[in-house]
Design a protein around this motif. Structure first.
Motif, PDB file in Angstrom:
ATOM      1  N   ARG A   1       0.820  -1.212   0.000  1.00  0.00           N
ATOM      2  CA  ARG A   1       0.000   0.000   0.000  1.00  0.00           C
ATOM      3  C   ARG A   1       0.853   1.260   0.000  1.00  0.00           C
ATOM      4  O   ARG A   1       1.822   1.352   0.740  1.00  0.00           O
TER       5      ARG A   1
ATOM      6  N   LEU B   1      -2.352   3.442  -4.202  1.00  0.00           N
ATOM      7  CA  LEU B   1      -3.200   2.364  -3.683  1.00  0.00           C
ATOM      8  C   LEU B   1      -3.371   1.246  -4.692  1.00  0.00           C
ATOM      9  O   LEU B   1      -3.626   0.125  -4.333  1.00  0.00           O
TER      10      LEU B   1
ATOM     11  N   SER C   1      -1.943  -2.630  -4.615  1.00  0.00           N
ATOM     12  CA  SER C   1      -2.305  -3.395  -3.412  1.00  0.00           C
ATOM     13  C   SER C   1      -3.776  -3.804  -3.483  1.00  0.00           C
ATOM     14  O   SER C   1      -4.141  -4.912  -3.086  1.00  0.00           O
TER      15      SER C   1
END
Length: 165
Positions: free
Chosen positions: A106, A121, A124
């Motif tokens: 992340r 983001l 992930s």
């Protein structure tokens, strides 16, 4: 989290077609060609169509954003060994070997100076969605030559019947 009721037969070829269409304007802006190989009618998985489309759009967008002007992104769908494999191969900047294992963390981004405005983001979430579909994602990359992300999902051996007529 997607519940079992959200899981239905999904045509991977349809997902790829939709994702390529969604990303094409961004690709044109970056002067990157996005194309898919032959799409098979046999490539069905059980899953959430919306989430799987998000996975493909995300991978394609990354392949466009980290590419070079005049570069290309090729998507291939193959079935075999009880799975559907979708590979997204680009002619972009590539990922350093020491960073390969980090790309799915992340908020991780290889080089802040190359920021493309994303939140970090993306991958992930992509990995989480793929794993929620009992699949896996792999990446190979050569710095300066490009990367290839491959999503492997269990093949649904009983796709829905085509409507008669």
């Amino acid at each position: 989290a997607a519940s079992a009721k959200d899981h239905e037969p999904v045509s991977v070829s349809e997902v790829v077609r939709a994702a390529v269409a969604i990303v094409r304007p961004i690709a044109e802006e970056h002067r990157v060609t996005v194309r898919h190989g032959e799409l098979t009618d046999e490539a069905w998985v059980t899953g959430d169509h919306t989430r799987l489309t998000e996975v493909m759009v995300n991978l394609l967008e990354n392949s466009v954003r980290y590419n070079r002007t005049g570069g290309s992104v090729n998507v291939d769908v193959q079935t075999g060994n009880g799975e559907v494999a979708v590979s997204v191969r680009d002619t972009g900047v590539g990922i350093a070997p020491e960073s390969i294992d980090l790309v799915f963390k992340r908020f991780w981004r290889e080089d802040a100076s190359r920021s493309t405005g994303g939140s970090g983001l993306g991958l992930s979430i992509v990995k989480r969605i793929v794993e929620a579909h009992d699949g896996r994602i792999e990446v190979t990359s050569t710095v300066g030559e490009g990367s290839c992300f491959t999503v492997r999902l269990p093949l649904n051996t009983t796709p829905p019947e085509a409507p008669a007529g």
